[in-house]
Design a protein around this motif. Structure first.
Motif, mmCIF file in Angstrom:
data_model
loop_
_atom_site.group_PDB
_atom_site.id
_atom_site.type_symbol
_atom_site.label_atom_id
_atom_site.label_comp_id
_atom_site.label_asym_id
_atom_site.label_seq_id
_atom_site.Cartn_x
_atom_site.Cartn_y
_atom_site.Cartn_z
ATOM 1 N N ASN A 103 0.881 -1.084 0.093
ATOM 2 C CA ASN A 103 -0.036 -0.001 0.166
ATOM 3 C C ASN A 103 0.948 1.134 -0.100
ATOM 4 N N SER A 104 1.737 1.412 0.879
ATOM 5 C CA SER A 104 2.632 2.456 1.147
ATOM 6 C C SER A 104 3.405 2.906 -0.143
ATOM 7 N N LEU A 105 3.968 1.790 -0.978
ATOM 8 C CA LEU A 105 4.687 2.191 -2.057
ATOM 9 C C LEU A 105 3.894 2.422 -3.102
ATOM 10 N N ALA A 106 2.489 2.268 -3.074
ATOM 11 C CA ALA A 106 1.534 2.219 -4.054
ATOM 12 C C ALA A 106 1.060 3.561 -3.951
ATOM 13 N N GLY A 107 1.329 4.420 -2.857
ATOM 14 C CA GLY A 107 0.840 5.671 -2.647
ATOM 15 C C GLY A 107 0.142 6.051 -1.627
ATOM 16 N N GLY A 108 0.475 5.689 -0.932
ATOM 17 C CA GLY A 108 -0.398 6.349 -0.170
ATOM 18 C C GLY A 108 -0.385 6.613 1.370
ATOM 19 N N THR A 109 0.051 5.668 2.118
ATOM 20 C CA THR A 109 -0.274 5.815 3.502
ATOM 21 C C THR A 109 1.225 6.172 4.223
ATOM 22 N N GLY A 110 2.206 5.600 3.535
ATOM 23 C CA GLY A 110 3.633 5.975 4.070
ATOM 24 C C GLY A 110 3.960 5.017 5.067
ATOM 25 N N LEU A 111 5.244 4.647 5.088
ATOM 26 C CA LEU A 111 5.473 3.517 5.807
ATOM 27 C C LEU A 111 5.505 4.053 7.252
ATOM 28 N N GLY A 112 5.104 3.101 8.270
ATOM 29 C CA GLY A 112 4.846 3.556 9.914
ATOM 30 C C GLY A 112 3.718 4.162 10.186
ATOM 31 N N MET A 113 2.819 4.343 9.186
ATOM 32 C CA MET A 113 1.451 5.049 9.458
ATOM 33 C C MET A 113 0.546 4.403 10.438
ATOM 34 N N GLY A 114 0.837 3.054 9.868
ATOM 35 C CA GLY A 114 0.109 1.854 10.918
ATOM 36 C C GLY A 114 0.290 1.965 12.323
ATOM 37 N N LYS A 115 1.609 2.100 12.631
ATOM 38 C CA LYS A 115 1.918 2.201 14.030
ATOM 39 C C LYS A 115 1.701 3.599 14.487
ATOM 40 N N ARG A 116 1.851 4.581 13.761
ATOM 41 C CA ARG A 116 1.582 5.962 14.239
ATOM 42 C C ARG A 116 0.248 6.003 14.603
ATOM 43 N N ASN A 117 -0.617 5.460 13.711
ATOM 44 C CA ASN A 117 -2.384 5.341 14.019
ATOM 45 C C ASN A 117 -2.531 4.669 15.381
ATOM 46 N N VAL A 118 -1.801 3.695 15.682
ATOM 47 C CA VAL A 118 -2.047 2.844 16.737
ATOM 48 C C VAL A 118 -1.536 3.653 18.123
ATOM 49 N N ASP A 119 -0.325 4.052 17.988
ATOM 50 C CA ASP A 119 0.314 5.155 18.955
ATOM 51 C C ASP A 119 -0.785 6.206 19.308
ATOM 52 N N THR A 120 -1.116 6.669 18.402
ATOM 53 C CA THR A 120 -1.965 7.872 18.928
ATOM 54 C C THR A 120 -3.264 7.629 19.465
ATOM 55 N N ALA A 121 -4.096 6.351 18.986
ATOM 56 C CA ALA A 121 -4.999 5.708 19.510
ATOM 57 C C ALA A 121 -4.873 5.550 20.967
ATOM 58 N N MET A 122 -3.710 4.766 21.159
ATOM 59 C CA MET A 122 -3.268 4.205 22.529
ATOM 60 C C MET A 122 -2.955 5.540 23.484
ATOM 61 N N GLU A 123 -2.372 6.500 22.954
ATOM 62 C CA GLU A 123 -2.053 7.578 23.981
ATOM 63 C C GLU A 123 -3.405 8.293 24.249
ATOM 64 N N PHE A 124 -4.499 8.401 23.620
ATOM 65 C CA PHE A 124 -5.709 9.254 23.759
ATOM 66 C C PHE A 124 -6.491 8.038 24.847
ATOM 67 N N ILE A 125 -6.197 6.786 24.635
ATOM 68 C CA ILE A 125 -7.108 5.870 25.743
ATOM 69 C C ILE A 125 -6.409 6.005 27.042
ATOM 70 N N ARG A 126 -5.041 6.059 26.892
ATOM 71 C CA ARG A 126 -4.415 5.935 28.372
ATOM 72 C C ARG A 126 -4.699 7.535 29.114
ATOM 73 N N SER A 127 -4.727 8.518 28.147
ATOM 74 C CA SER A 127 -4.607 9.708 28.888
ATOM 75 C C SER A 127 -5.939 10.041 29.271
ATOM 76 N N ARG A 128 -7.074 9.553 28.865
ATOM 77 C CA ARG A 128 -8.436 9.526 29.215
ATOM 78 C C ARG A 128 -8.691 8.643 30.207
ATOM 79 N N ARG A 129 -7.889 7.776 30.599
ATOM 80 C CA ARG A 129 -8.288 6.407 31.063
ATOM 81 C C ARG A 129 -9.603 5.735 30.976
ATOM 82 N N LEU A 130 -9.486 5.281 29.618
ATOM 83 C CA LEU A 130 -10.579 4.619 29.092
ATOM 84 C C LEU A 130 -10.301 3.282 29.267
ATOM 85 N N HIS A 131 -11.254 2.139 29.237
ATOM 86 C CA HIS A 131 -11.017 0.879 29.344
ATOM 87 C C HIS A 131 -10.837 0.272 27.966
ATOM 88 N N LEU A 132 -9.821 -0.233 27.764
ATOM 89 C CA LEU A 132 -9.466 -0.871 26.163
ATOM 90 C C LEU A 132 -9.795 -2.432 26.685
#
Ligand SMILES: [Zn+2]
Length: 173
Positions: A103-132
């Motif tokens: 996908n990334s090579l075909a244009g679009g999302t850039g290497l590491g985007m998946g991890k950055r998306n997950v990290d952002t979600a986890m950071e939000f979940i932790r900072s708001r003390r939500l239950h995963l």
């Protein structure tokens, strides 16, 4: 029961029973569910974050809301807040964030985007003390998920294909 197809950049909040289908590559879906009120929400964010300021005094809708993981989460949480749902009773689930090289090579999302998306979600979940309560993230797999908004149930399948290939297969039936 209504069947909803959730495309990248979209967000769905359900107050009646529905079945939400979505296909994830490096994108992430975050599900919010409240058991007693039978309220369910799901987003499909392509990118982690951008510069925009959420309002602290009301529910401000960002222009690129659904595309960005952090903005989608801010919006969904604010929506549940305005309904008086205690944050401690919210069930949160996180899926996707694959490392999709093709996908990334075909244009679009850039290497590491998946991890950055997950990290952002986890950071939000932790900072708001939500239950995963469930997550399935990372790896080389595209994922198809189905979310039942009235029960909170998730059906998940992993595929060794890009999300685009999977979309095509889905459209063929
Ligand atoms: Zn925004």
């Amino acid at each position: 029961m209504e069947i909803i197809r959730l495309d990248p950049g979209e967000l769905y909040i359900g107050t009646a029973p529905a079945e939400v289908h979505t296909v994830l590559g490096s994108c992430v879906s975050i599900v919010f569910f409240h058991e007693r009120l039978k309220l369910g929400a799901i987003c499909h964010g392509r990118k982690p974050d951008h510069v925009c300021r959420p309002a602290t005094t009301g529910l401000k809708v960002c222009r690129e809301l659904g595309d960005h993981v952090r903005c989608s989460l801010e919006f969904m949480l604010a929506w549940f807040d305005t309904r008086g749902v205690p944050r401690s009773e919210l069930e949160v689930k996180l899926f996707g964030g694959a490392m999709m090289f093709a996908n990334s090579l075909a244009g679009g999302t850039g290497l590491g985007m998946g991890k950055r998306n997950v990290d952002t979600a986890m950071e939000f979940i932790r900072s708001r003390r939500l239950h995963l309560t469930a997550s399935d993230v990372g790896g080389p797999w595209a994922r198809q998920i189905v979310f039942f908004t009235d029960t909170g149930e998730i059906r998940l399948k992993r595929y060794r294909k890009s999300a685009q290939e999977l979309e095509r297969l889905e459209q063929l039936g």
